[in-house]
Design an enzyme around this catalytic site. Structure first.
Site, short mmCIF file in Angstrom:
data_model
loop_
_atom_site.label_atom_id
_atom_site.label_comp_id
_atom_site.label_asym_id
_atom_site.label_seq_id
_atom_site.Cartn_x
_atom_site.Cartn_y
_atom_site.Cartn_z
N LYS A 253 -25.76 -18.92 57.11
CA LYS A 253 -27.14 -19.43 57.17
C LYS A 253 -28.18 -18.78 56.16
O LYS A 253 -28.78 -19.17 55.23
CB LYS A 253 -27.87 -19.31 58.38
CG LYS A 253 -29.33 -20.05 58.56
CD LYS A 253 -29.84 -19.81 59.96
CE LYS A 253 -30.46 -18.46 59.86
NZ LYS A 253 -31.36 -18.21 61.12
N ASP B 295 -30.55 -23.86 61.33
CA ASP B 295 -30.81 -22.93 61.95
C ASP B 295 -31.22 -23.50 63.39
O ASP B 295 -30.75 -24.51 63.98
CB ASP B 295 -32.47 -22.24 61.45
CG ASP B 295 -33.48 -23.42 61.88
OD1 ASP B 295 -33.07 -24.61 62.24
OD2 ASP B 295 -34.78 -23.08 61.86
#
Ligand code: SF4
Length: 227
Positions: free
Chosen positions: A126, A145
């Site tokens: 991420k 997220d």
């Protein structure tokens, strides 16, 4: 309960259309002025709000400017400078080690590949995706997220649970031209309306296409639990 579009591709496209109209200026909310600052801010943002990170980095970026500055900072000093951030001690360690590697192996430059970035301590897929997209203009994936994870499940766009699996699913569903913006739109909607604990379905622009809509649906598809 809203009625989702017939296919997940159509559902994603409809969600993008509506959220683009709702949040025309949607973009990354972390503040930074170069790639190193971006990397540090994203490492700090794990399990912490962007607002808190921005408040802390305002002075941090004045004190520390180069990877050497972070790598050579004593652990206690850097941790102290970050002490309003969740897990500040661990994050200070990650930042020092990541910057030491950047100095030793990358000539002081933040790397521009997924493999090199994810070799840095504290950097998962991420974080690497955010740095690639916003630091290097390289779009290899979709940032998943906590908001993207929650909303894509609530909206019936994916049934996957783990962020990595959700990302792989989304790569087949979200048009490539929207891989960056999709994340920002869902984050804005997750903050403004579709919050984790108390989503405001009554004023949501997606209510009629959302299978988790509270008025009719008994279940929050993000958790699989009753509302
Ligand atoms: S706020 Fe409610 S209707 Fe809107 S996306 Fe979230 S769960 Fe669905």
């Amino acid at each position: 309960m809203g009625t989702p579009r017939e296919t997940r591709d159509d559902q994603a496209a409809e969600v993008i259309d509506r959220l683009e109209a709702e949040y025309p200026d949607s973009t990354i909310s972390l503040r930074y002025s170069n790639r190193l600052e971006l990397l540090i801010a994203v490492i700090l943002s794990a399990q912490c709000t962007d607002e808190r990170v921005n408040a802390e980095t305002e002075h941090l970026f004045e004190t520390y400017q180069s990877p050497e500055d972070y790598a050579n900072a004593p652990q206690e000093e850097l941790a102290e400078a970050l002490n309003s951030i969740n897990f500040y001690n661990n994050k200070a360690g990650y930042i020092r080690e990541a910057c030491a590697l950047i100095v030793e192996e990358h000539d002081g430059e933040v790397p521009d590949t997924m493999d090199e970035l994810t070799e840095l301590p504290g950097v998962g897929r991420k974080t690497a995706n955010v740095v690639l997209q916003h630091g290097h203009d390289v779009v290899e994936g979709i940032v998943v997220d906590t908001h993207v994870q929650r909303l894509t499940r609530r909206l019936g766009i994916t049934e996957e649970e783990r962020p990595e699996a959700i990302e792989q699913d989304l790569l087949d569903i979200v048009p490539e031209g929207y891989w960056v913006q999709f994340t920002h739109l869902l984050i804005d909607h997750g903050r403004a309306t579709c919050t984790a604990r108390n989503p405001d379905c009554e004023s949501c622009v997606l209510a009629d296409i959302c299978p988790s809509e509270k008025g009719d649906s008994d279940v929050d598809l993000a958790s699989g639990e009753p509302w």
